[in-house]
Design a protein around this motif. Structure first.
Motif, short mmCIF file in Angstrom:
data_model
loop_
_atom_site.label_atom_id
_atom_site.label_comp_id
_atom_site.label_asym_id
_atom_site.label_seq_id
_atom_site.Cartn_x
_atom_site.Cartn_y
_atom_site.Cartn_z
N LEU A 217 45.64 42.34 50.46
CA LEU A 217 45.39 42.50 49.25
C LEU A 217 45.54 43.17 48.13
N VAL A 218 45.54 43.33 46.91
CA VAL A 218 45.95 44.83 46.57
C VAL A 218 45.53 44.22 44.87
N GLU A 219 44.43 45.44 44.67
CA GLU A 219 44.02 44.81 42.99
C GLU A 219 44.55 45.32 41.84
N SER A 220 44.54 45.27 41.13
CA SER A 220 45.01 45.83 39.54
C SER A 220 44.47 45.62 38.73
N GLY A 221 44.96 46.18 36.93
CA GLY A 221 44.30 45.74 36.32
C GLY A 221 43.28 46.50 35.84
N GLY A 222 43.02 47.94 36.81
CA GLY A 222 41.62 48.30 35.87
C GLY A 222 42.15 49.13 34.87
N GLY A 223 41.06 50.09 34.55
CA GLY A 223 40.85 51.12 33.44
C GLY A 223 40.08 51.34 32.84
N LEU A 224 39.57 51.94 31.39
CA LEU A 224 39.12 51.99 30.65
C LEU A 224 38.91 51.26 29.96
N VAL A 225 37.79 50.30 29.55
CA VAL A 225 38.08 49.90 28.12
C VAL A 225 36.61 50.21 27.29
N GLN A 226 36.69 49.46 26.16
CA GLN A 226 35.23 49.80 24.82
C GLN A 226 34.69 49.11 25.64
N PRO A 227 33.11 49.20 25.42
CA PRO A 227 32.56 48.00 25.75
C PRO A 227 32.28 46.23 24.93
N GLY A 228 32.40 45.68 24.76
CA GLY A 228 32.50 44.67 24.07
C GLY A 228 34.32 44.03 24.40
N GLY A 229 34.79 44.77 25.17
CA GLY A 229 36.24 44.91 25.28
C GLY A 229 36.43 43.60 26.28
N SER A 230 38.01 43.33 26.62
CA SER A 230 38.25 42.53 27.84
C SER A 230 39.07 43.57 28.93
N LEU A 231 38.98 42.68 30.07
CA LEU A 231 40.05 42.80 30.79
C LEU A 231 40.62 41.76 32.04
N ARG A 232 41.45 41.69 32.29
CA ARG A 232 42.01 41.26 33.27
C ARG A 232 42.25 41.37 34.94
N LEU A 233 41.50 41.44 35.81
CA LEU A 233 41.83 41.99 37.19
C LEU A 233 43.09 41.42 37.57
N SER A 234 43.41 41.04 38.73
CA SER A 234 44.71 40.86 39.36
C SER A 234 44.51 41.07 40.36
N THR B 194 39.95 48.06 42.45
CA THR B 194 40.83 48.65 41.18
C THR B 194 38.92 48.93 40.40
N LEU B 195 39.30 49.94 40.20
CA LEU B 195 38.35 50.96 39.09
C LEU B 195 37.85 50.33 37.61
N VAL B 196 36.91 50.01 36.96
CA VAL B 196 37.06 49.31 35.98
C VAL B 196 36.27 50.39 35.12
N THR B 197 36.07 51.34 33.97
CA THR B 197 35.22 51.97 33.29
C THR B 197 34.65 51.43 31.80
N VAL B 198 33.96 50.72 31.65
CA VAL B 198 33.78 50.45 30.55
C VAL B 198 32.81 51.32 29.20
N SER B 199 32.93 52.13 28.12
CA SER B 199 33.06 53.23 28.00
C SER B 199 33.50 53.39 26.50
N SER B 200 33.06 53.86 25.61
CA SER B 200 33.68 53.77 24.31
C SER B 200 33.96 55.80 24.09
#
Lengths: 110, 117
Positions: free
Chosen positions: B4-21, B111-117
């Motif tokens: 099982l291999v996750e991808s799609g994480g990253g840095l996103v601003q508050p209120g933003g969107s992201l799609r993980l796979s 996969t790491l998701v970081t929500v920060s401005s």
């Protein structure tokens, strides 16, 4: 969906036994025999150690055992080994295709 | 070997969107139910979503309900998590996990998701 209650830490010397408790409610632990336990080493993904309260997947040593009484499940590790040092999480099915984890217990092998 | 291999994480601003796979291999994907579980930095595991083998049953933790959407494509052996209206408290490593009889038998590496401005 409140987390199950686990002790934050436990410790034991090599060769000893330790028990980690996991307390929930009749809506989760007490209501289903679907309690599982996961081991997580730092920086690694969790690994299933026990399912259905006390079933060991293939490859898990029989030093790991589980039980349940009422709303509390327990994981016992006997004959502690250095490689058992890790975080342990209980998890229970909570109905309606939902699950709840415990807060995790850090096991230190002295 | 199950992978099982996750991808799609990253840095996103508050209120933003992201799609993980989550790309799966080593088993018959369409036969299994799947879950997303997350872990905030230094914190414990939190179950967040479930999807049945043919997508007829879907559930979410209260903490993400209305903001996250789980889906799967059995033709592509892939699981997804659409995350909208992201908050700082959504910062975590997100794991996909294969489910068998109410326990999680296999996990991805996360996969790491970081929500920060």
């Amino acid at each position: 969906q409140s987390a199950l209650t686990q002790p934050r830490s436990v410790s034991g010397s090599p060769g000893q036994s330790v028990t980690i408790s996991c307390t929930g409610s009749s809506s989760n632990v007490g209501g289903y025999n679907y309690v599982s336990w996961y081991q997580q080493h730092p920086g690694k993904a969790p690994k299933l150690m026990l399912s259905d309260v006390s079933k060991r997947p293939s490859g898990v040593p029989d030093r790991f055992s589980g039980s349940k009484s009422g709303n509390t499940a327990s994981l016992t590790i006997s004959g502690l080994q250095a490689e058992d040092e890790a975080d342990y999480y209980c998890c229970s099915y909570a109905g309606g295709f939902t699950w709840v984890f415990g807060g995790g217990t850090k096991l230190t092998v002295l | 070997e199950v992978q099982l291999v996750e991808s799609g994480g990253g840095l996103v601003q508050p209120g933003g969107s992201l799609r993980l796979s989550c790309a799966a291999s080593g088993f018959t994907f369409s036969d299994y139910t799947l879950n997303w579980v997350r872990q905030a930095p230094g914190k414990g595991l939190e179950w967040i979503s479930y999807i049945s083998s043919d997508s007829w049953a879907i559930s979410y933790a209260d903490s993400v309900k209305g903001r996250f959407t789980i889906s799967r494509d059995n033709a592509k052996d892939s699981l997804y998590l659409q995350m909208n209206s992201l908050r700082a408290e959504d910062t975590a490593v997100y794991y996909c996990a294969r489910d068998l009889n109410w326990h999680l038998i296999d996990w991805g590496q996360g996969t790491l998701v970081t929500v920060s401005s």
